[in-house]
Design a protein around this motif. Structure first.
Motif, PDB file in Angstrom:
ATOM      1  N   ASN A  57      72.647  35.875  32.516  1.00  0.00           N
ATOM      2  CA  ASN A  57      71.876  36.674  33.103  1.00  0.00           C
ATOM      3  C   ASN A  57      72.797  38.029  33.836  1.00  0.00           C
ATOM      4  O   ASN A  57      73.215  37.797  34.989  1.00  0.00           O
ATOM      5  N   ALA A  60      71.381  38.655  37.193  1.00  0.00           N
ATOM      6  CA  ALA A  60      71.770  37.755  38.132  1.00  0.00           C
ATOM      7  C   ALA A  60      73.370  38.129  38.626  1.00  0.00           C
ATOM      8  O   ALA A  60      73.607  37.852  39.681  1.00  0.00           O
ATOM      9  N   ARG A  71      65.965  30.825  39.500  1.00  0.00           N
ATOM     10  CA  ARG A  71      65.287  31.626  38.826  1.00  0.00           C
ATOM     11  C   ARG A  71      63.731  31.073  38.741  1.00  0.00           C
ATOM     12  O   ARG A  71      63.647  30.014  38.629  1.00  0.00           O
ATOM     13  N   SER A  72      62.888  31.878  38.964  1.00  0.00           N
ATOM     14  CA  SER A  72      61.408  31.481  38.715  1.00  0.00           C
ATOM     15  C   SER A  72      61.111  31.204  37.341  1.00  0.00           C
ATOM     16  O   SER A  72      61.863  31.806  36.432  1.00  0.00           O
ATOM     17  N   ALA A  75      60.420  34.472  35.594  1.00  0.00           N
ATOM     18  CA  ALA A  75      61.776  35.270  35.236  1.00  0.00           C
ATOM     19  C   ALA A  75      62.398  34.802  34.022  1.00  0.00           C
ATOM     20  O   ALA A  75      63.052  35.488  33.324  1.00  0.00           O
ATOM     21  N   CYS A 132      70.699  28.081  32.246  1.00  0.00           N
ATOM     22  CA  CYS A 132      69.498  27.543  33.038  1.00  0.00           C
ATOM     23  C   CYS A 132      69.785  26.244  33.507  1.00  0.00           C
ATOM     24  O   CYS A 132      70.411  25.086  32.636  1.00  0.00           O
ATOM     25  N   GLU A 136      65.118  25.113  36.292  1.00  0.00           N
ATOM     26  CA  GLU A 136      64.691  26.288  35.695  1.00  0.00           C
ATOM     27  C   GLU A 136      63.988  26.269  34.327  1.00  0.00           C
ATOM     28  O   GLU A 136      63.029  27.008  34.145  1.00  0.00           O
TER      29      GLU A 136
END
Length: 148
Positions: A57, A60, A71-72, A75, A132, A136
């Motif tokens: 990312n 990020a 992260r949402s 996202a 992730c 996430e």
């Protein structure tokens, strides 16, 4: 006959070619053994990597100030999942499509999450989001089924 071959050998020895080749061989091999030999530590320093590559990312990483905030789901979906799950590539369940998700959800959310984390059929482990967390991935799944 024997005399002729002996004469030929002597001619070859006295010709400068053989002497030049032998001299070059001796000088070349002697020069190599006289070169200073590097220690293993010196070699390791010389061939050590000069940098590192971070893939993941980028936004990020650029804005990361030491925080490891999750992260949402939206996202994660938009960055890593949308390429396959928007159009249903290779049978991927589409975003908020009940017909695609119902057979999967019937197996239980634990199984759906396990398949997403470990990979299943054409989906690689964690999709395309190697960094992730499981939370996430779960958030991305929750986002994909939110309107079902």
């Amino acid at each position: 006959m024997k005399q002729e071959s002996t004469v030929n050998v002597l001619k070859a020895l006295t010709s400068g070619r053989l002497i030049a080749v032998a001299l070059a061989f001796v000088v070349g091999s002697a020069g190599a053994t006289m070169l200073p030999q590097d220690k293993n530590e010196d070699i390791a320093k010389r061939i050590a990597p000069i940098g590192q590559v971070h893939t993941g990312n980028a936004t990020a990483a650029a804005g990361d100030s030491g925080s490891s905030a999750a992260r949402s789901g939206e996202a994660v979906y938009n960055q890593f999942c949308a390429a396959c799950h928007t159009g249903g590539v290779l049978g991927a369940p589409k975003l908020n499509n009940a017909a695609d998700w119902e057979p999967r959800l019937a197996q239980g959310m634990e199984t759906v999450l396990k398949h997403a984390v470990n990979g299943y059929n054409a989906m690689p482990p964690k999709g395309t989001c190697g960094d992730c967390s499981e939370a996430e991935i779960q958030s991305a799944i929750d986002y994909m089924i939110a309107d079902i």
